[in-house]
Write a protein that holds these residues in place. Sequence first.
Motif, PDB file in Angstrom:
ATOM      1  N   SER A  15      -1.867  10.716 -10.594  1.00 13.14           N
ATOM      2  CA  SER A  15      -0.850  10.641  -9.538  1.00 13.14           C
ATOM      3  C   SER A  15       0.534  10.543 -10.164  1.00 13.14           C
ATOM      4  O   SER A  15       0.697  10.005 -11.268  1.00 13.14           O
ATOM      5  CB  SER A  15      -1.099   9.438  -8.627  1.00 13.14           C
ATOM      6  OG  SER A  15      -0.932   8.222  -9.333  1.00 13.14           O
ATOM      7  N   SER A  22       3.078   1.584  -4.385  1.00 10.64           N
ATOM      8  CA  SER A  22       3.775   2.177  -3.245  1.00 10.64           C
ATOM      9  C   SER A  22       3.293   1.569  -1.931  1.00 10.64           C
ATOM     10  O   SER A  22       4.081   1.374  -0.995  1.00 10.64           O
ATOM     11  CB  SER A  22       3.589   3.701  -3.236  1.00 10.64           C
ATOM     12  OG  SER A  22       2.290   4.080  -2.808  1.00 10.64           O
ATOM     13  N   ARG A  26       5.669  -0.843   0.689  1.00  5.59           N
ATOM     14  CA  ARG A  26       5.875  -0.447   2.086  1.00  5.59           C
ATOM     15  C   ARG A  26       5.194  -1.355   3.096  1.00  5.59           C
ATOM     16  O   ARG A  26       5.736  -1.606   4.177  1.00  5.59           O
ATOM     17  CB  ARG A  26       5.389   0.986   2.286  1.00  5.59           C
ATOM     18  CG  ARG A  26       5.670   1.478   3.696  1.00  5.59           C
ATOM     19  CD  ARG A  26       5.488   2.949   3.864  1.00  5.59           C
ATOM     20  NE  ARG A  26       5.804   3.363   5.219  1.00  5.59           N
ATOM     21  CZ  ARG A  26       5.540   4.563   5.719  1.00  5.59           C
ATOM     22  NH1 ARG A  26       4.964   5.477   4.951  1.00  5.59           N
ATOM     23  NH2 ARG A  26       5.853   4.862   6.957  1.00  5.59           N
ATOM     24  N   GLU A  63      -1.969   4.532   9.451  1.00  2.45           N
ATOM     25  CA  GLU A  63      -0.742   4.421   8.657  1.00  2.45           C
ATOM     26  C   GLU A  63      -1.037   4.576   7.176  1.00  2.45           C
ATOM     27  O   GLU A  63      -0.273   5.217   6.429  1.00  2.45           O
ATOM     28  CB  GLU A  63      -0.074   3.077   8.923  1.00  2.45           C
ATOM     29  CG  GLU A  63       0.522   2.944  10.310  1.00  2.45           C
ATOM     30  CD  GLU A  63       0.929   1.510  10.626  1.00  2.45           C
ATOM     31  OE1 GLU A  63       1.823   1.345  11.479  1.00  2.45           O
ATOM     32  OE2 GLU A  63       0.356   0.564  10.034  1.00  2.45           O
ATOM     33  N   ALA A  66      -1.697   8.272   6.470  1.00  2.00           N
ATOM     34  CA  ALA A  66      -0.458   9.046   6.519  1.00  2.00           C
ATOM     35  C   ALA A  66       0.361   8.833   5.251  1.00  2.00           C
ATOM     36  O   ALA A  66       0.958   9.778   4.712  1.00  2.00           O
ATOM     37  CB  ALA A  66       0.360   8.658   7.752  1.00  2.00           C
ATOM     38  N   HIS A  67       0.387   7.603   4.760  1.00  2.00           N
ATOM     39  CA  HIS A  67       1.103   7.308   3.513  1.00  2.00           C
ATOM     40  C   HIS A  67       0.451   8.018   2.331  1.00  2.00           C
ATOM     41  O   HIS A  67       1.138   8.661   1.519  1.00  2.00           O
ATOM     42  CB  HIS A  67       1.123   5.799   3.285  1.00  2.00           C
ATOM     43  CG  HIS A  67       1.836   5.388   2.039  1.00  2.00           C
ATOM     44  ND1 HIS A  67       3.203   5.225   1.982  1.00  2.00           N
ATOM     45  CD2 HIS A  67       1.367   5.106   0.789  1.00  2.00           C
ATOM     46  CE1 HIS A  67       3.551   4.866   0.760  1.00  2.00           C
ATOM     47  NE2 HIS A  67       2.462   4.785   0.013  1.00  2.00           N
ATOM     48  N   ASP A  69      -1.343  10.636   2.302  1.00  2.29           N
ATOM     49  CA  ASP A  69      -1.232  12.092   2.402  1.00  2.29           C
ATOM     50  C   ASP A  69       0.129  12.609   1.953  1.00  2.29           C
ATOM     51  O   ASP A  69       0.318  13.819   1.802  1.00  2.29           O
ATOM     52  CB  ASP A  69      -1.528  12.550   3.837  1.00  2.29           C
ATOM     53  CG  ASP A  69      -2.998  12.394   4.187  1.00  2.29           C
ATOM     54  OD1 ASP A  69      -3.812  12.188   3.272  1.00  2.29           O
ATOM     55  OD2 ASP A  69      -3.334  12.462   5.393  1.00  2.29           O
ATOM     56  N   ARG A  70       1.066  11.695   1.731  1.00  3.50           N
ATOM     57  CA  ARG A  70       2.368  12.095   1.181  1.00  3.50           C
ATOM     58  C   ARG A  70       2.435  11.936  -0.332  1.00  3.50           C
ATOM     59  O   ARG A  70       3.413  12.359  -0.960  1.00  3.50           O
ATOM     60  CB  ARG A  70       3.487  11.274   1.825  1.00  3.50           C
ATOM     61  CG  ARG A  70       3.743  11.623   3.283  1.00  3.50           C
ATOM     62  CD  ARG A  70       5.031  10.990   3.777  1.00  3.50           C
ATOM     63  NE  ARG A  70       4.910   9.534   3.866  1.00  3.50           N
ATOM     64  CZ  ARG A  70       4.475   8.891   4.957  1.00  3.50           C
ATOM     65  NH1 ARG A  70       4.106   9.573   6.034  1.00  3.50           N
ATOM     66  NH2 ARG A  70       4.416   7.578   4.976  1.00  3.50           N
ATOM     67  N   MET A  71       1.408  11.354  -0.917  1.00  2.99           N
ATOM     68  CA  MET A  71       1.412  11.131  -2.357  1.00  2.99           C
ATOM     69  C   MET A  71       1.065  12.420  -3.117  1.00  2.99           C
ATOM     70  O   MET A  71       0.256  13.223  -2.643  1.00  2.99           O
ATOM     71  CB  MET A  71       0.415  10.031  -2.735  1.00  2.99           C
ATOM     72  CG  MET A  71       0.716   8.670  -2.119  1.00  2.99           C
ATOM     73  SD  MET A  71       2.241   7.893  -2.744  1.00  2.99           S
ATOM     74  CE  MET A  71       3.377   8.264  -1.389  1.00  2.99           C
ATOM     75  N   THR A  72       1.652  12.598  -4.268  1.00  2.93           N
ATOM     76  CA  THR A  72       1.458  13.823  -5.045  1.00  2.93           C
ATOM     77  C   THR A  72       0.750  13.522  -6.365  1.00  2.93           C
ATOM     78  O   THR A  72       0.789  12.390  -6.871  1.00  2.93           O
ATOM     79  CB  THR A  72       2.794  14.513  -5.331  1.00  2.93           C
ATOM     80  OG1 THR A  72       3.668  13.586  -6.011  1.00  2.93           O
ATOM     81  CG2 THR A  72       3.458  14.968  -4.047  1.00  2.93           C
ATOM     82  N   ARG A 108      -7.736  15.786  -0.784  1.00  2.25           N
ATOM     83  CA  ARG A 108      -6.700  16.638  -0.198  1.00  2.25           C
ATOM     84  C   ARG A 108      -6.318  17.773  -1.142  1.00  2.25           C
ATOM     85  O   ARG A 108      -5.806  18.807  -0.714  1.00  2.25           O
ATOM     86  CB  ARG A 108      -5.472  15.784   0.136  1.00  2.25           C
ATOM     87  CG  ARG A 108      -4.405  16.510   0.932  1.00  2.25           C
ATOM     88  CD  ARG A 108      -3.436  15.520   1.549  1.00  2.25           C
ATOM     89  NE  ARG A 108      -2.875  14.609   0.580  1.00  2.25           N
ATOM     90  CZ  ARG A 108      -1.794  14.875  -0.158  1.00  2.25           C
ATOM     91  NH1 ARG A 108      -1.182  16.019  -0.046  1.00  2.25           N
ATOM     92  NH2 ARG A 108      -1.344  13.976  -1.008  1.00  2.25           N
TER      93      ARG A 108
END
Length: 233
Positions: A15, A22, A26, A63, A66-67, A69-72, A108
Amino acid sequence: MSDWTILCDFDGTISVEDITDSLLVRFARPGWEDIELAWKRGEIGSRECMARQIALLDVSRAELDAHLDRMTIDRDFAAFSTAVDEAKLPMTVLSDGLDYSIRRILGRHGLARLPVAANHLIACGERSWRLEFPYAKDDCRSGNCKCASAGDVRAERRRVLVIGDGASDFCVSGVADFVFAKHRLVEHCRAAGIAHVRIGGFADALALLPRLIAGELGASHAAPKPLPSLRVA
């Protein structure tokens, strides 16, 4: 066929950022930073640290997803994984992070096939969570005793390549046959005289894989030979 097995860290290695950190930044209630400082001072191990911090999360599954799914991830990791498969090398994602996070992110990116050994995240309410530690050992303060996993590989008379970036990889790097090191792990390997190569990411790891398979990197179990740290251009 090569006798290497790869044990690869996730957070900050595969990651791009530390996923657990993270989530805490949050969604955690106040107090998680004090727990982090106690861990950094050596007052508690990562197992206690993680258990206490995860108990402070206030987040629903929606939540959380969704968080995540934004990680790269490293843009070259999928290609590295494919090359490892083609070379028929076993590889496990070995992490002191959260299994749920890792599997969601890998899935993903089409990488759900990869074995994952990490701390087990369990929902215990609509917005509360706890951890179990299926890979912990009584004589180790880590949530995931990576050295035990390396020992299991050795028991199969295979060599261990560790790929990692930070403190959770320090101990296992000392028992590995070779290390692909990022960030803080580079300096640890240098200071401890551990055979390693510095990588900036999985583009470097992919370029080095043929040399590993060809026997140009690492040392045999019987006669380990310390290698100089190599700077990959």
